[in-house]
Scaffold this motif. Structure first.
Motif, short mmCIF file in Angstrom:
data_model
loop_
_atom_site.label_atom_id
_atom_site.label_comp_id
_atom_site.label_asym_id
_atom_site.label_seq_id
_atom_site.Cartn_x
_atom_site.Cartn_y
_atom_site.Cartn_z
N ALA A 78 0.83 -1.20 0.00
CA ALA A 78 0.00 0.00 0.00
C ALA A 78 0.86 1.25 0.00
O ALA A 78 0.58 2.23 -0.70
N ALA A 79 1.94 1.24 0.78
CA ALA A 79 2.84 2.39 0.83
C ALA A 79 3.54 2.60 -0.50
O ALA A 79 3.71 3.74 -0.96
N ASP A 80 3.94 1.51 -1.15
CA ASP A 80 4.61 1.62 -2.45
C ASP A 80 3.66 2.12 -3.53
O ASP A 80 4.04 2.90 -4.41
N SER A 81 2.40 1.67 -3.47
CA SER A 81 1.43 2.02 -4.50
C SER A 81 0.82 3.40 -4.30
O SER A 81 0.30 3.99 -5.24
N HIS A 82 0.88 3.90 -3.06
CA HIS A 82 0.24 5.18 -2.73
C HIS A 82 1.23 6.06 -1.96
O HIS A 82 1.07 6.28 -0.76
N PRO A 83 2.24 6.57 -2.63
CA PRO A 83 3.27 7.35 -1.94
C PRO A 83 2.77 8.66 -1.35
O PRO A 83 3.48 9.29 -0.57
N GLU A 84 1.55 9.07 -1.71
CA GLU A 84 0.99 10.31 -1.15
C GLU A 84 0.48 10.13 0.27
O GLU A 84 0.11 11.10 0.94
N TYR A 85 0.46 8.88 0.76
CA TYR A 85 0.00 8.60 2.13
C TYR A 85 1.20 8.27 3.02
O TYR A 85 2.17 7.65 2.56
N THR A 86 1.09 8.65 4.30
CA THR A 86 2.21 8.43 5.22
C THR A 86 1.84 7.61 6.44
O THR A 86 2.71 7.31 7.26
N PHE A 87 0.56 7.26 6.60
CA PHE A 87 0.23 6.27 7.62
C PHE A 87 -0.96 5.45 7.15
O PHE A 87 -1.76 5.89 6.32
N PHE A 88 -1.04 4.20 7.69
CA PHE A 88 -1.89 3.18 7.07
C PHE A 88 -2.67 2.41 8.13
O PHE A 88 -2.11 2.01 9.16
N ALA A 89 -3.96 2.22 7.84
CA ALA A 89 -4.86 1.48 8.72
C ALA A 89 -5.07 0.07 8.19
O ALA A 89 -5.09 -0.15 6.97
N SER A 90 -5.24 -0.86 9.10
CA SER A 90 -5.46 -2.26 8.73
C SER A 90 -6.95 -2.60 8.74
O SER A 90 -7.77 -1.88 9.32
N ARG A 91 -7.26 -3.71 8.11
CA ARG A 91 -8.61 -4.28 8.18
C ARG A 91 -8.67 -5.18 9.41
O ARG A 91 -8.04 -6.25 9.44
N LEU A 92 -9.41 -4.77 10.42
CA LEU A 92 -9.50 -5.52 11.66
C LEU A 92 -10.78 -6.34 11.68
O LEU A 92 -11.87 -5.83 11.41
N VAL A 93 -10.63 -7.63 11.99
CA VAL A 93 -11.78 -8.49 12.20
C VAL A 93 -11.78 -8.93 13.66
O VAL A 93 -10.74 -8.91 14.33
N GLN A 94 -12.95 -9.30 14.17
CA GLN A 94 -13.05 -9.68 15.57
C GLN A 94 -12.41 -11.05 15.79
O GLN A 94 -12.69 -12.00 15.05
N TYR A 95 -11.59 -11.12 16.80
CA TYR A 95 -10.84 -12.35 17.08
C TYR A 95 -11.77 -13.53 17.36
O TYR A 95 -11.55 -14.64 16.86
N ASP A 97 -14.92 -13.77 16.47
CA ASP A 97 -15.90 -13.96 15.39
C ASP A 97 -15.38 -13.29 14.13
O ASP A 97 -15.76 -12.16 13.82
N PRO A 98 -14.50 -13.95 13.38
CA PRO A 98 -13.87 -13.34 12.19
C PRO A 98 -14.86 -12.95 11.10
O PRO A 98 -14.47 -12.28 10.15
N GLN A 99 -16.12 -13.37 11.24
CA GLN A 99 -17.13 -12.97 10.25
C GLN A 99 -17.68 -11.57 10.54
O GLN A 99 -18.52 -11.07 9.79
N LYS A 100 -17.19 -10.96 11.61
CA LYS A 100 -17.57 -9.59 11.93
C LYS A 100 -16.34 -8.70 11.94
O LYS A 100 -15.25 -9.11 12.37
N LEU A 101 -16.52 -7.49 11.49
CA LEU A 101 -15.42 -6.52 11.47
C LEU A 101 -15.22 -5.90 12.84
O LEU A 101 -16.17 -5.66 13.58
N HIS A 125 -21.03 -7.80 4.47
CA HIS A 125 -21.85 -6.62 4.20
C HIS A 125 -21.03 -5.34 4.09
O HIS A 125 -21.58 -4.29 3.75
N ARG A 126 -19.75 -5.40 4.41
CA ARG A 126 -18.89 -4.22 4.35
C ARG A 126 -17.60 -4.53 3.61
O ARG A 126 -16.52 -4.53 4.19
N PRO A 127 -17.70 -4.83 2.31
CA PRO A 127 -16.47 -5.12 1.54
C PRO A 127 -15.76 -3.82 1.16
O PRO A 127 -15.73 -3.41 0.00
N ARG A 128 -15.19 -3.14 2.14
CA ARG A 128 -14.57 -1.84 1.91
C ARG A 128 -13.35 -1.96 1.01
O ARG A 128 -12.48 -2.82 1.21
N ALA A 129 -13.26 -1.09 0.05
CA ALA A 129 -12.08 -1.03 -0.80
C ALA A 129 -11.02 -0.16 -0.14
O ALA A 129 -11.31 0.65 0.76
#
Length: 300
Positions: A78-95, A97-101, A125-129
């Protein structure tokens, strides 16, 4: 915490269980910083970031998380593809219940309240890009090390909770941007060292959000959004009183007020570093008036 690349180092904040031994056995070649006392999430991570002086990127990872094997590589892509960004958030799922964000980046409301976007929603229900968000939950995030330090790092007076939103606000005021990396997945227990809705998390979260608002909100926006800030703080005090926890929330808000002189002193330096317009700042904030009430109700 790990520096960029393979696991370079970790830290232990005076844990009382066997987590340090387990981690050291899992990563025998890592460099470890072991503290004698619990200095809090903010101070411990600041020390680790300052210690890693030979890398551009630093990744933070809580002990109550299980990252996908590709997590760190995904953040680097993500950092290589988007050099205009300087910090990055992860996709967190519930430990549990991984079927919930657990979250897809952090949202900051104009009132000063913050929450993890999509928390509790089914993953299908939340396939965030991949896309821009206000802040990264520091349980699993990556930062440009120099930007992190230039912005003042985490505020160590926060001890824990809301320190990542506060740092994100200061970074954004300096023109930095946060990207949600949709393929960087981490399972997050969410309450690794404190129980959900514990006195500890409630006190620190509701105290620190007041300081974040007054430190960072530029003057015209501060006056514009102050009524919303006061309204929701009053509402939350009433809510906790009705739940029999009035003493705790009043203590948090009283200590927030006592700490305002320090926050206002910090504010002067923070506001001098602002290099983006008020419109750009406002565009990054959630303005839906009932959003904090809805989020708080869903979490109860």
């Amino acid at each position: 915490m790990t520096a960029s690349g393979p696991c370079r180092g970790g830290g232990d904040n005076a844990s009382a269980d066997h987590s340090l031994q387990t981690a050291m056995e899992a990563f025998p070649n890592a460099e470890w910083i072991c503290l004698d006392t619990n200095t809090g999430f903010a101070a411990a991570n600041n020390r680790a970031v300052r210690h890693t002086a030979d890398c551009r990127w630093v990744a933070l990872l809580n002990p109550d998380t299980v990252p996908d094997p590709d997590w760190l590589a995904a953040l680097h892509r993500a950092a290589d593809s988007h050099p205009e960004y300087t910090f990055f958030a992860s996709r967190l799922v519930q430990y549990d219940d991984p079927q919930k964000l657990d979250g897809t980046g952090d949202v900051l409301h104009v009132s000063g309240f913050a929450w993890r976007r999509d928390h509790g929603h089914p993953t299908l229900h939340r396939p965030r890009a991949t896309g821009e968000v206000f802040a990264a939950c520091a349980a699993a995030a990556m930062y440009d090390r120099q930007a992190f330090l230039d912005a003042g790092a985490f505020d160590e007076d926060y001890f824990a909770y809301h320190e990542d939103v506060d740092l994100a606000f200061r970074l954004r005021l300096r023109g930095h941007r946060c990207l949600y990396a949709a393929d960087a997945t981490v399972a997050h227990a969410g309450w690794g060292s404190t129980a959900k809705d514990s006195a500890f998390s409630t006190y620190h979260g509701h105290r620190n959000m007041v300081w974040t608002f007054f430190k960072n909100m530029p003057a015209p926006l501060l006056w514009k959004y102050l009524p919303s800030h006061l309204f929701y703080n009053a509402l939350i005090v009433v809510w906790f009183m009705l739940k029999g926890r009035g003493g705790l929330i009043c203590k948090a808000k009283w200590h927030a007020l006592r700490g305002l002189p320090r926050a206002l002193r910090q504010r002067r330096a923070i506001q001098r570093a602002v290099c983006i317009s008020q419109e750009q700042i406002a565009d990054g904030l959630c303005k839906t008036f009932l959003a904090p009430a809805n989020r708080f109700r869903k979490n109860q």
